[in-house]
Motif scaffolding. Structure first.
Motif, PDB file in Angstrom:
ATOM      1  N   CYS A 100       9.107  16.025  96.208  1.00 19.06           N
ATOM      2  CA  CYS A 100       7.970  16.912  95.958  1.00 19.06           C
ATOM      3  C   CYS A 100       6.725  16.174  96.414  1.00 19.06           C
ATOM      4  CB  CYS A 100       7.881  17.262  94.486  1.00 19.06           C
ATOM      5  SG  CYS A 100       9.412  17.972  93.868  1.00 19.06           S
ATOM      6  N   GLN A 160       3.508  16.813  96.715  1.00 16.05           N
ATOM      7  CA  GLN A 160       2.250  16.785  95.950  1.00 16.05           C
ATOM      8  C   GLN A 160       2.362  16.022  94.642  1.00 16.05           C
ATOM      9  OE1 GLN A 160       0.322  20.559  95.375  1.00 16.05           O
ATOM     10  NE2 GLN A 160       0.998  21.284  97.380  1.00 16.05           N
ATOM     11  N   SER A 161       3.481  16.216  93.952  1.00 16.64           N
ATOM     12  CA  SER A 161       3.603  15.584  92.636  1.00 16.64           C
ATOM     13  C   SER A 161       4.208  14.194  92.716  1.00 16.64           C
ATOM     14  CB  SER A 161       4.431  16.467  91.717  1.00 16.64           C
ATOM     15  OG  SER A 161       5.653  16.758  92.333  1.00 16.64           O
ATOM     16  N   GLY A 162       4.743  13.826  93.884  1.00 14.02           N
ATOM     17  CA  GLY A 162       5.294  12.489  94.045  1.00 14.02           C
ATOM     18  C   GLY A 162       6.650  12.296  93.396  1.00 14.02           C
ATOM     19  N   LEU A 163       7.289  13.402  93.000  1.00  8.13           N
ATOM     20  CA  LEU A 163       8.596  13.302  92.355  1.00  8.13           C
ATOM     21  C   LEU A 163       9.711  13.356  93.389  1.00  8.13           C
ATOM     22  CD1 LEU A 163       8.203  15.876  89.452  1.00  8.13           C
ATOM     23  CD2 LEU A 163       8.475  13.395  89.195  1.00  8.13           C
ATOM     24  N   LEU A 172       8.532  20.338  86.392  1.00  2.00           N
ATOM     25  CA  LEU A 172       7.618  21.187  87.152  1.00  2.00           C
ATOM     26  C   LEU A 172       7.748  22.628  86.674  1.00  2.00           C
ATOM     27  CD1 LEU A 172       8.237  19.651  90.665  1.00  2.00           C
ATOM     28  CD2 LEU A 172       6.104  19.560  89.396  1.00  2.00           C
ATOM     29  N   ARG A 207       7.761  26.062  87.588  1.00  3.85           N
ATOM     30  CA  ARG A 207       7.898  26.900  88.783  1.00  3.85           C
ATOM     31  C   ARG A 207       8.204  28.341  88.407  1.00  3.85           C
ATOM     32  NH1 ARG A 207       5.535  25.273  92.735  1.00  3.85           N
ATOM     33  NH2 ARG A 207       6.808  26.621  94.023  1.00  3.85           N
ATOM     34  N   ILE A 237       5.097  20.825  97.002  1.00  6.35           N
ATOM     35  CA  ILE A 237       4.787  21.087  95.592  1.00  6.35           C
ATOM     36  C   ILE A 237       4.591  19.774  94.858  1.00  6.35           C
ATOM     37  CG2 ILE A 237       5.902  23.325  95.352  1.00  6.35           C
ATOM     38  CD1 ILE A 237       8.347  21.983  94.302  1.00  6.35           C
TER      39      ILE A 237
END
Ligand code: FES
Length: 87
Positions: A6, A8-11, A30, A32, A87
């Motif tokens: 992901c 944007q979230s760095g996951l 997250l 969603r 995301i």
């Protein structure tokens, strides 16, 4: 299994066989949106930055599939080992 990153979230998460990308994202915390969870409504659409999608929805046209820039996370999977989502 394949990996979903992901951006944007760095996951980074693993998606096991039998688990949807959507489920894996939610399990990772997250929030969603979804509705049909059968690949017919488009609510769970997500932008794809990298990796080839194994499209299993009933919404995208052949050219949209080939463009490989969005996926329905409730049903579609990865063809390769890794997808990077926006995301
Ligand atoms: Fe309807 Fe994924 S929730 S297409």
């Amino acid at each position: 299994a394949f990996e979903v990153v992901c951006a944007q979230s760095g996951l980074t998460l693993k998606v096991a066989p039998g688990v949807s990308v959507l489920q894996a994202l939610r399990e990772a915390g997250l929030d969603r949106p979804s509705s049909c969870e059968q690949g017919v409504c488009g609510t769970c659409e997500c932008r794809v930055l990298e990796g080839e999608v194994d499209h299993r929805d009933s919404i995208l046209s052949a050219s949209e599939r080939a463009a490989n820039d969005v996926m329905m996370t409730c049903v579609s999977r990865a063809k390769g080992a890794r997808l990077v989502l926006d995301i």
